[in-house]
Design a protein around this motif. Structure first.
Motif, PDB file in Angstrom:
ATOM      1  N   LEU A  41       0.844  -1.189   0.000  1.00 48.96           N
ATOM      2  CA  LEU A  41       0.000   0.000   0.000  1.00 48.96           C
ATOM      3  C   LEU A  41       0.882   1.243   0.000  1.00 48.96           C
ATOM      4  O   LEU A  41       2.062   1.182   0.334  1.00 48.96           O
ATOM      5  CB  LEU A  41      -0.908  -0.010   1.236  1.00 48.96           C
ATOM      6  N   PRO A  42       0.338   2.401  -0.382  1.00 51.90           N
ATOM      7  CA  PRO A  42       1.143   3.632  -0.337  1.00 51.90           C
ATOM      8  C   PRO A  42       1.713   3.876   1.056  1.00 51.90           C
ATOM      9  O   PRO A  42       1.000   3.747   2.060  1.00 51.90           O
ATOM     10  CB  PRO A  42       0.135   4.723  -0.732  1.00 51.90           C
ATOM     11  N   ILE A  43       2.998   4.207   1.131  1.00 52.28           N
ATOM     12  CA  ILE A  43       3.690   4.403   2.407  1.00 52.28           C
ATOM     13  C   ILE A  43       3.724   5.892   2.725  1.00 52.28           C
ATOM     14  O   ILE A  43       4.164   6.701   1.895  1.00 52.28           O
ATOM     15  CB  ILE A  43       5.128   3.851   2.343  1.00 52.28           C
ATOM     16  N   THR A  44       3.282   6.247   3.916  1.00 52.34           N
ATOM     17  CA  THR A  44       3.212   7.666   4.291  1.00 52.34           C
ATOM     18  C   THR A  44       3.934   7.894   5.606  1.00 52.34           C
ATOM     19  O   THR A  44       3.627   7.248   6.612  1.00 52.34           O
ATOM     20  CB  THR A  44       1.754   8.127   4.440  1.00 52.34           C
ATOM     21  N   ILE A  45       4.908   8.800   5.597  1.00 51.74           N
ATOM     22  CA  ILE A  45       5.548   9.267   6.837  1.00 51.74           C
ATOM     23  C   ILE A  45       4.802  10.511   7.297  1.00 51.74           C
ATOM     24  O   ILE A  45       4.715  11.501   6.568  1.00 51.74           O
ATOM     25  CB  ILE A  45       7.036   9.595   6.610  1.00 51.74           C
ATOM     26  N   THR A  46       4.248  10.460   8.505  1.00 48.33           N
ATOM     27  CA  THR A  46       3.456  11.588   9.006  1.00 48.33           C
ATOM     28  C   THR A  46       4.243  12.506   9.935  1.00 48.33           C
ATOM     29  O   THR A  46       3.940  13.692  10.050  1.00 48.33           O
ATOM     30  CB  THR A  46       2.209  11.087   9.746  1.00 48.33           C
ATOM     31  N   ALA A  47       5.274  11.964  10.634  1.00 47.92           N
ATOM     32  CA  ALA A  47       6.020  12.799  11.581  1.00 47.92           C
ATOM     33  C   ALA A  47       7.330  12.130  11.956  1.00 47.92           C
ATOM     34  O   ALA A  47       7.451  10.898  11.940  1.00 47.92           O
ATOM     35  CB  ALA A  47       5.191  13.062  12.833  1.00 47.92           C
TER      36      ALA A  47
END
Length: 442
Positions: A41-47
């Motif tokens: 799935l799309p990988i997202t770094i939030t912080a």
């Protein structure tokens, strides 16, 4: 009888044959199941836990879709270097910041198969000395560093003319691009600035002292008269800890607070420090000694009464630092070759610089006599009773055994002027003219 036995044998044999035939018919091969591989799935770094890190600290990355059961999670520093994580979950990854990661700005990306996250940047600073550039080429008078924060608070002169001064407080804050200046929320020209930590501090100008417990987002203030502090920018921050603050003046007056300026006690200057409109005393140092008492040191010269070259030492003692001062000495003749910027942690060993002979000198009898400790010294700064730092030429040296031996600590640019060296338990910061600013992480 024989016929019966023969019939029974035939029946048993037939049953056995039937049974064997039934078992063989059940050994049919199973149809293989093809596993279903799910694309990442799309990988997202939030912080990131911090954009500014010191080698030895951990970086925590928060986000979503960090794990896929069919492919490994790969961490990329600066797009190429693969590193191993301490912890990996679907929403959190923890890595150790080691010397393998370069000093300066770095990027982190997460890759699973062919799926890549966006880059998130962070800054790494390594142990040892680092040149700071956040305040440009201003003359930096003092700086404060803390063990529980990466912030640096400095007091600098923004007027580049030689005989003018415009003092301003500044904060350097850790970002993904390094330590960058953040303006402290105060306007005007000031004389002194000191922070105890990220929140608590004191700021002064010619006639006011300001106290804050919010990094100077808000403050309490108090004002004084010219007779209380006759010198321009003459309110000096002499003492600051978690319990109290003492602001003092060249005439030997103090402003004391134990509640961040909500309530104030003002100790008026001694009457003998003035003769009419002429101020004959100059109190240059107020500090606490290891014996628990406070001392004021300075010089007195009644030119009207005594003429020139009649300077005498001033030594006063107090149990509180702001009241009940006892005059110990106003008789001993002062040495005019010496700087009156006295330094001490123990009143039984006071240091200053012999400006004529360019030497570090010490007094063990409260300014009466002096002995040479080391030659070719411009300034001295005390960390402990036995660990001292000096500027000699364009170098900083340290002794850890009360002057018995000296080691080179830091080489400076040519013609450097060091105004201040201050310390926390694990950090040292050097402040000086023309943007001289160095930080050491121990």
């Amino acid at each position: 009888m024989n016929k019966k036995l023969l019939l029974l044998s035939l029946i048993l044999a037939g049953g056995l044959f039937f049974s064997c035939s039934s078992d063989d018919s059940g050994n049919k091969p199973e149809t293989p199941v093809t596993p279903v591989v799910k694309d990442p799935l799309p990988i997202t770094i939030t912080a990131l836990s911090s954009e500014f890190l010191i080698v030895g600290q951990d970086l925590e990355i928060k986000g979503i879709n960090f794990v896929n059961k069919d492919y490994p999670t790969v961490l990329l520093i600066n797009d190429t270097e693969k590193i191993t994580a301490k912890e990996v979950t679907d929403t959190k990854i923890v890595i150790s910041v080691t010397d393998a990661i370069k000093a300066g700005t770095n990027s982190i990306r997460i890759q699973i198969n062919k799926t890549l996250s966006d880059r998130s940047n962070f800054f790494v600073i390594k142990k040892g000395w680092t040149k700071l550039n956040g305040l440009g080429s201003y003359d930096i008078m003092t700086s404060n560093v803390f063990d529980d924060s990466n912030s640096i608070f400095s007091f600098a002169d923004s007027d580049i003319r030689d005989f003018s001064f415009w003092g301003f407080p500044a904060k350097l804050q850790g970002t993904s691009e390094g330590l960058k200046q953040v303006y402290v929320k105060q306007l005007g020209s000031y004389g002194a600035f000191k922070m105890l930590n990220d929140k608590y501090g004191v700021l002064t100008n010619t006639i006011q002292a300001f106290y804050s417990d919010s990094g100077f987002e808000t403050n309490n203030s108090t004002s004084v008269t010219s007779s209380f502090s006759p010198a321009i920018n003459g309110l000096n921050i002499s003492y600051l800890d978690q319990n109290m603050s003492i602001v003092s003046t060249l005439r030997g007056a103090q402003i004391y607070t134990k509640d961040n300026g909500a309530t104030i006690i003002k100790n008026e200057p001694p009457v003998w420090t003035a003769r009419g409109n002429f101020y004959r005393a100059s109190i240059t140092t107020l500090a606490k000694s290891t014996n628990g008492k406070f001392y004021q040191l300075g010089v007195i010269n009644d030119f009207i009464k005594e003429g020139s070259n009649k300077n005498r030492n001033i030594v006063m003692e107090s149990p509180t630092g702001y009241s009940d001062w006892t005059v110990i000495d106003t008789i001993t003749k002062a040495n005019l070759d010496l700087s009156y910027g006295y330094k001490f942690l123990n009143i039984n060993k006071v240091f200053t610089i012999d400006n004529t002979n360019k030497a570090l000198v010490a007094s063990t009898d409260m300014l009466k006599t002096w002995s040479v400790v080391k030659t070719d010294v411009k300034s001295i700064f005390l960390r402990t009773e036995t660990q001292w730092y000096i500027q000699s030429g364009d170098k900083i040296y340290v002794t850890k055994d009360a002057g018995a031996t000296w080691e080179l600590e830091l080489e400076l640019p040519a013609e450097s002027v060091v105004n201040d060296i201050s310390f926390s338990k694990s950090k040292i910061i050097v402040s000086g003219n023309k943007g001289l600013h160095y930080l050491k992480l121990e």
